[in-house]
Design a protein around this motif. Structure first.
Motif, PDB file in Angstrom:
ATOM      1  N   VAL A 149      -9.451   5.049 -16.639  1.00 31.18           N
ATOM      2  CA  VAL A 149     -10.983   4.404 -16.516  1.00 31.18           C
ATOM      3  C   VAL A 149     -10.786   3.073 -16.077  1.00 31.18           C
ATOM      4  O   VAL A 149      -9.964   2.182 -16.943  1.00 31.18           O
ATOM      5  CB  VAL A 149     -11.867   4.337 -17.938  1.00 31.18           C
ATOM      6  N   SER A 150     -11.380   2.568 -14.926  1.00 34.68           N
ATOM      7  CA  SER A 150     -11.228   1.387 -14.438  1.00 34.68           C
ATOM      8  C   SER A 150     -12.434   0.980 -13.526  1.00 34.68           C
ATOM      9  O   SER A 150     -13.524   1.670 -13.568  1.00 34.68           O
ATOM     10  CB  SER A 150      -9.970   1.423 -13.435  1.00 34.68           C
ATOM     11  N   GLY A 151     -12.439  -0.263 -12.919  1.00 31.09           N
ATOM     12  CA  GLY A 151     -13.720  -0.887 -12.304  1.00 31.09           C
ATOM     13  C   GLY A 151     -14.374  -1.869 -13.043  1.00 31.09           C
ATOM     14  O   GLY A 151     -13.615  -2.386 -13.895  1.00 31.09           O
ATOM     15  N   MET A 204     -14.332   0.349 -28.029  1.00 32.36           N
ATOM     16  CA  MET A 204     -14.955  -0.809 -27.636  1.00 32.36           C
ATOM     17  C   MET A 204     -14.048  -1.455 -26.492  1.00 32.36           C
ATOM     18  O   MET A 204     -12.818  -1.421 -26.780  1.00 32.36           O
ATOM     19  CB  MET A 204     -14.990  -1.925 -28.882  1.00 32.36           C
ATOM     20  N   ILE A 205     -14.747  -1.855 -25.344  1.00 33.83           N
ATOM     21  CA  ILE A 205     -13.867  -2.227 -24.222  1.00 33.83           C
ATOM     22  C   ILE A 205     -14.709  -3.346 -23.731  1.00 33.83           C
ATOM     23  O   ILE A 205     -15.567  -3.703 -23.650  1.00 33.83           O
ATOM     24  CB  ILE A 205     -13.766  -1.223 -23.115  1.00 33.83           C
ATOM     25  N   THR A 206     -13.696  -4.434 -23.061  1.00 36.87           N
ATOM     26  CA  THR A 206     -14.299  -5.483 -22.375  1.00 36.87           C
ATOM     27  C   THR A 206     -14.691  -4.709 -20.936  1.00 36.87           C
ATOM     28  O   THR A 206     -13.836  -3.896 -20.157  1.00 36.87           O
ATOM     29  CB  THR A 206     -13.162  -6.489 -22.018  1.00 36.87           C
ATOM     30  N   CYS A 207     -15.782  -4.918 -20.396  1.00 33.76           N
ATOM     31  CA  CYS A 207     -16.269  -4.368 -19.038  1.00 33.76           C
ATOM     32  C   CYS A 207     -16.377  -5.339 -17.899  1.00 33.76           C
ATOM     33  O   CYS A 207     -16.782  -4.829 -16.843  1.00 33.76           O
ATOM     34  CB  CYS A 207     -17.595  -3.831 -19.264  1.00 33.76           C
ATOM     35  N   MET A 208     -16.369  -6.789 -18.104  1.00 36.55           N
ATOM     36  CA  MET A 208     -16.622  -7.908 -17.305  1.00 36.55           C
ATOM     37  C   MET A 208     -15.580  -8.758 -17.401  1.00 36.55           C
ATOM     38  O   MET A 208     -15.219  -9.124 -18.589  1.00 36.55           O
ATOM     39  CB  MET A 208     -18.112  -8.480 -17.430  1.00 36.55           C
ATOM     40  N   PRO A 209     -14.978  -9.423 -16.303  1.00 32.88           N
ATOM     41  CA  PRO A 209     -15.372  -9.187 -15.117  1.00 32.88           C
ATOM     42  C   PRO A 209     -14.769  -7.672 -14.465  1.00 32.88           C
ATOM     43  O   PRO A 209     -15.265  -7.293 -13.662  1.00 32.88           O
ATOM     44  CB  PRO A 209     -14.550 -10.320 -14.250  1.00 32.88           C
ATOM     45  N   LYS A 210     -13.851  -7.121 -15.295  1.00 37.06           N
ATOM     46  CA  LYS A 210     -13.347  -5.872 -14.840  1.00 37.06           C
ATOM     47  C   LYS A 210     -13.504  -4.940 -16.441  1.00 37.06           C
ATOM     48  O   LYS A 210     -13.032  -5.705 -17.476  1.00 37.06           O
ATOM     49  CB  LYS A 210     -12.279  -5.788 -14.289  1.00 37.06           C
ATOM     50  N   ILE A 211     -13.062  -3.568 -16.179  1.00 40.21           N
ATOM     51  CA  ILE A 211     -12.750  -2.799 -17.420  1.00 40.21           C
ATOM     52  C   ILE A 211     -11.238  -3.071 -17.718  1.00 40.21           C
ATOM     53  O   ILE A 211     -10.254  -3.353 -16.947  1.00 40.21           O
ATOM     54  CB  ILE A 211     -13.013  -1.244 -17.349  1.00 40.21           C
ATOM     55  N   HIS A 212     -11.148  -3.391 -19.094  1.00 36.65           N
ATOM     56  CA  HIS A 212      -9.666  -3.575 -19.488  1.00 36.65           C
ATOM     57  C   HIS A 212      -8.588  -2.783 -19.196  1.00 36.65           C
ATOM     58  O   HIS A 212      -8.970  -1.509 -19.280  1.00 36.65           O
ATOM     59  CB  HIS A 212      -9.819  -3.642 -21.020  1.00 36.65           C
ATOM     60  N   ASP A 213      -7.559  -3.064 -18.717  1.00 37.36           N
ATOM     61  CA  ASP A 213      -6.472  -2.351 -18.294  1.00 37.36           C
ATOM     62  C   ASP A 213      -5.965  -1.541 -19.414  1.00 37.36           C
ATOM     63  O   ASP A 213      -6.185  -1.893 -20.544  1.00 37.36           O
ATOM     64  CB  ASP A 213      -5.239  -3.231 -17.665  1.00 37.36           C
ATOM     65  N   GLY A 214      -5.572  -0.325 -19.211  1.00 33.55           N
ATOM     66  CA  GLY A 214      -5.194   0.598 -20.041  1.00 33.55           C
ATOM     67  C   GLY A 214      -6.082   1.435 -20.786  1.00 33.55           C
ATOM     68  O   GLY A 214      -6.003   2.095 -21.821  1.00 33.55           O
ATOM     69  N   THR A 215      -7.412   1.284 -20.008  1.00 34.99           N
ATOM     70  CA  THR A 215      -8.516   2.151 -20.885  1.00 34.99           C
ATOM     71  C   THR A 215      -8.494   3.576 -20.293  1.00 34.99           C
ATOM     72  O   THR A 215      -8.266   3.786 -18.946  1.00 34.99           O
ATOM     73  CB  THR A 215     -10.062   1.619 -20.269  1.00 34.99           C
ATOM     74  N   GLY A 216      -8.714   4.416 -21.113  1.00 40.21           N
ATOM     75  CA  GLY A 216      -8.634   5.786 -20.834  1.00 40.21           C
ATOM     76  C   GLY A 216      -7.882   6.635 -21.971  1.00 40.21           C
ATOM     77  O   GLY A 216      -7.624   6.306 -22.875  1.00 40.21           O
ATOM     78  N   VAL A 217      -7.624   7.985 -21.614  1.00 39.90           N
ATOM     79  CA  VAL A 217      -7.257   9.001 -22.405  1.00 39.90           C
ATOM     80  C   VAL A 217      -6.245   9.827 -21.869  1.00 39.90           C
ATOM     81  O   VAL A 217      -6.243   9.860 -20.753  1.00 39.90           O
ATOM     82  CB  VAL A 217      -8.451   9.852 -23.018  1.00 39.90           C
ATOM     83  N   TYR A 218      -5.374  10.471 -22.589  1.00 41.42           N
ATOM     84  CA  TYR A 218      -4.469  11.641 -22.240  1.00 41.42           C
ATOM     85  C   TYR A 218      -5.228  12.832 -22.304  1.00 41.42           C
ATOM     86  O   TYR A 218      -5.944  12.969 -23.316  1.00 41.42           O
ATOM     87  CB  TYR A 218      -3.319  11.530 -23.281  1.00 41.42           C
ATOM     88  N   LEU A 219      -4.977  13.682 -21.273  1.00 45.10           N
ATOM     89  CA  LEU A 219      -5.713  14.982 -21.248  1.00 45.10           C
ATOM     90  C   LEU A 219      -4.621  16.017 -21.163  1.00 45.10           C
ATOM     91  O   LEU A 219      -3.610  15.897 -20.674  1.00 45.10           O
ATOM     92  CB  LEU A 219      -6.535  14.863 -19.830  1.00 45.10           C
TER      93      LEU A 219
END
Length: 151
Positions: free
Chosen positions: A119-121, A43-58
């Motif tokens: 993941v950003s934007g 679950m993430i906030t997407c507006m006004p921008k995608i929450h900082d620190g969103t993503g995964v380790y690969l």
């Protein structure tokens, strides 16, 4: 080893190599406190921008592995359908999630590497969902992670 016989940095992302069959793994979120979504993703906030620190380790799962990452819009039967019901469409029907940025979006990882896939934007389609899909170089292995947006 690189061409000069020097040891290559392990966690560096090298240029993408098409057809490289090594597998890829998601080894956890960048933010360990990110709440889980109802569909098993985040679950993430997407507006006004995608929450900082969103993503995964690969990481590569067995030796070197190439990857390409995509932000794909979820598919719904009707517009009012809840976000949790969004499905990943067939690959031929993928539509890019507008204004969502994946960094790095492609590359090759050496054995033992662990890199952040950020993941950003913005995602301005309201309380809906998109998927992070990461495919390996020969598309024999992929990771699919749903991201549910809330305001």
């Amino acid at each position: 080893m690189d061409k000069d016989g020097l040891k290559a940095p392990r966690d560096k992302v090298w240029p993408y190599e098409d057809g490289l069959p090594g597998g890829i793994n998601d080894v956890g979120p960048l933010d360990p406190f990110r709440p889980a979504g109802k569909s098993g993703g985040f679950m993430i906030t997407c507006m006004p921008k995608i929450h900082d620190g969103t993503g995964v380790y690969l990481t590569p799962s067995n030796g070197r592995a190439s990857f390409k990452a995509h932000a794909v819009l979820a598919e719904y039967r009707y517009p009012e359908e809840p976000a949790v019901n969004g499905r990943l469409p067939a690959r031929s029907a993928w539509r890019k999630a507008p204004a969502v940025v994946i960094s790095p979006s492609s590359g090759t990882l050496e054995r033992g590497a662990k890199i952040p896939l950020v993941v950003s934007g913005r995602f301005s389609l309201g309380d809906k969902k998109f998927f992070l899909v990461v495919e390996n170089g020969d598309r024999s292995n992929s990771i699919t992670i749903p991201f549910e947006c809330f305001r």
